[in-house]
Design an enzyme around this catalytic site. Sequence first.
Site, short mmCIF file in Angstrom:
data_model
loop_
_atom_site.label_atom_id
_atom_site.label_comp_id
_atom_site.label_asym_id
_atom_site.label_seq_id
_atom_site.Cartn_x
_atom_site.Cartn_y
_atom_site.Cartn_z
N CYS A 1 0.82 -1.37 0.36
CA CYS A 1 0.01 0.27 -0.07
C CYS A 1 0.89 1.28 -0.15
CB CYS A 1 -0.97 0.05 1.15
SG CYS A 1 -2.13 -1.37 1.41
N ASN B 1 -9.99 0.16 -0.02
CA ASN B 1 -8.41 0.05 -0.10
C ASN B 1 -8.13 -0.24 -1.37
OD1 ASN B 1 -5.89 -0.33 0.34
ND2 ASN B 1 -6.06 -0.93 2.33
N HIS C 1 -3.19 7.42 2.02
CA HIS C 1 -3.70 6.33 1.44
C HIS C 1 -5.01 5.94 2.08
CE1 HIS C 1 -3.87 2.18 0.80
NE2 HIS C 1 -3.70 1.39 2.13
O1 UT7 Z 1 -3.63 -1.02 3.60
C1 UT7 Z 1 -2.89 -1.52 4.52
C2 UT7 Z 1 -3.25 -1.02 5.88
N1 UT7 Z 1 -4.54 -1.73 6.05
C3 UT7 Z 1 -5.20 -1.31 7.24
O2 UT7 Z 1 -4.88 -0.16 7.58
C4 UT7 Z 1 -6.34 -2.01 8.00
C5 UT7 Z 1 -6.46 -1.70 9.20
N2 UT7 Z 1 -7.32 -2.28 10.12
C6 UT7 Z 1 -8.68 -1.75 9.99
O3 UT7 Z 1 -8.98 -1.08 9.14
C7 UT7 Z 1 -9.76 -2.62 11.04
O4 UT7 Z 1 -8.98 -3.04 12.15
C8 UT7 Z 1 -10.74 -3.16 10.43
C9 UT7 Z 1 -11.32 -2.50 9.66
C10 UT7 Z 1 -9.94 -4.30 9.81
C11 UT7 Z 1 -11.70 -4.15 11.47
O5 UT7 Z 1 -12.05 -3.27 12.36
P1 UT7 Z 1 -11.94 -3.38 13.95
O6 UT7 Z 1 -12.80 -2.24 14.41
O7 UT7 Z 1 -10.40 -3.38 14.36
O8 UT7 Z 1 -12.82 -4.54 14.25
P2 UT7 Z 1 -12.24 -6.14 15.09
O9 UT7 Z 1 -11.23 -6.63 13.90
O10 UT7 Z 1 -11.73 -5.71 16.30
O11 UT7 Z 1 -13.58 -6.89 14.84
C12 UT7 Z 1 -14.78 -6.58 15.84
C13 UT7 Z 1 -15.69 -7.50 15.57
C14 UT7 Z 1 -15.23 -8.84 15.60
O12 UT7 Z 1 -16.17 -9.66 16.29
P3 UT7 Z 1 -16.24 -10.06 17.76
O13 UT7 Z 1 -14.78 -10.86 17.97
O14 UT7 Z 1 -16.22 -8.88 18.55
O15 UT7 Z 1 -17.47 -10.67 18.14
C15 UT7 Z 1 -15.05 -9.56 14.16
O16 UT7 Z 1 -15.25 -10.91 13.86
O17 UT7 Z 1 -16.31 -7.55 14.19
C16 UT7 Z 1 -16.18 -8.80 13.33
N3 UT7 Z 1 -16.03 -8.71 12.19
C17 UT7 Z 1 -16.96 -8.29 11.38
N4 UT7 Z 1 -18.34 -8.01 11.47
C18 UT7 Z 1 -19.05 -8.03 10.42
C19 UT7 Z 1 -14.79 -8.44 11.40
N5 UT7 Z 1 -15.05 -8.27 10.03
C20 UT7 Z 1 -16.39 -8.20 10.06
C21 UT7 Z 1 -17.43 -7.95 8.89
N6 UT7 Z 1 -18.54 -7.84 9.15
N7 UT7 Z 1 -16.72 -7.69 7.79
#
Ligand code: UT7
Length: 323
Positions: free
Chosen positions: A113, A280, A250
């Site tokens: 990225c 992204n 980005h």
């Molecule tokens: O380009 C390279 C750089 N990449 C990035 O910068 C990405 C950086 N990370 C992020 O943008 C975020 O961490 C994400 C968008 C990937 C995830 O958001 P988050 O607020 O960190 O969520 P999380 O991973 O802590 O997940 C929260 C909950 C989980 O469920 P539980 O364990 O709380 O029951 C996940 O299983 O959301 C769940 N979850 C989803 N639910 C519905 C994860 N993905 C999804 C989804 N739809 N697509």
Amino acid sequence: MIRSQIIGCGAYLPETVVTNAELATRVDTSDEWIRERTGIHQRHIVKDGEKTSDLAVEASRRALRDAGVDANELDLIICATTTPDQTFPATATAIQARLGMTHGAAFDVQAVCSGFIFGMAVADNFIKTGMAKTVLLVGAETMSRLMDWNDRTTCVLFGDGAGAVVLQAHEGEGTNADRGVLNTKIYSDGRLSHLLYVDGGPSSTQTTGHLRMEGKEVFRHAVTNISASIVASAEAAGIPISEIDWFVPHQANQRILDGTARKLHIDPAKVVTTVAQHGNTSAASVPLALCTAVADGRIKRGDLVLLEAMGGGFTWGASLIRW
Ligand code: UT7
């Protein structure tokens, strides 16, 4: 002093738009979750047979037209991509052939990225050292090809697209009033590769593999690293962050953009955001956002523009430009 000026921009997105609601029919997710956690509303996805070079060539043609430059006036083509058409040759050589450029050199840069920022550093140094006068820098990706479409934690985040700029050598005074690239700062930390990677490759599995990510950990590092590179670039130029007119980040997650702006007291109105429409797009996201803000008249001649990115590796960096 020689300065690398951006004299043309071009963008291209594949025709097919996939909404969050459509993804919710494939994996256990919802429009509400995706919007709230990422700011993404939709992404563009290539159709069967459409390749990274197809997107790149269209964006490049548009950038060359905008610059009023013929492909045979180019000395160098750099393609930043992590989704090449083939393992080799470089996608940049496919772009070279299709643009009808029959001299000079073409190669790819791989910094995921952050690829466009790393490409800026390479292009600027080729120009400053006199090795090239006119350079085409393209960021192009088909991230949809790297997705595990059963993994809701990643497949909702990414999209496909391409953006390109033409850079050209121009004489400057060596001050911050010069138009062109003032500096580019690039960094990497290979110890953190396990947080964002593809689980395949020619020398390991002999497969293409799928993107894997520890989202929360990447998020945490993203705000810290991006903020540090913005500070480093501004300090190297001796310019207060408050004097920068436009930030072109980005586009990974709206919450990363907001978190970085909050941390550095940046007015959110100065941050160009396209994440809602594009998702992204990895190395394509910075030039796509840049082209958007140039085309709609926000970025004007003389403005100070800061490009920044963070990605797998980890890699990260920033580039400060007087437009
Ligand atoms: O380009 C390279 C750089 N990449 C990035 O910068 C990405 C950086 N990370 C992020 O943008 C975020 O961490 C994400 C968008 C990937 C995830 O958001 P988050 O607020 O960190 O969520 P999380 O991973 O802590 O997940 C929260 C909950 C989980 O469920 P539980 O364990 O709380 O029951 C996940 O299983 O959301 C769940 N979850 C989803 N639910 C519905 C994860 N993905 C999804 C989804 N739809 N697509």
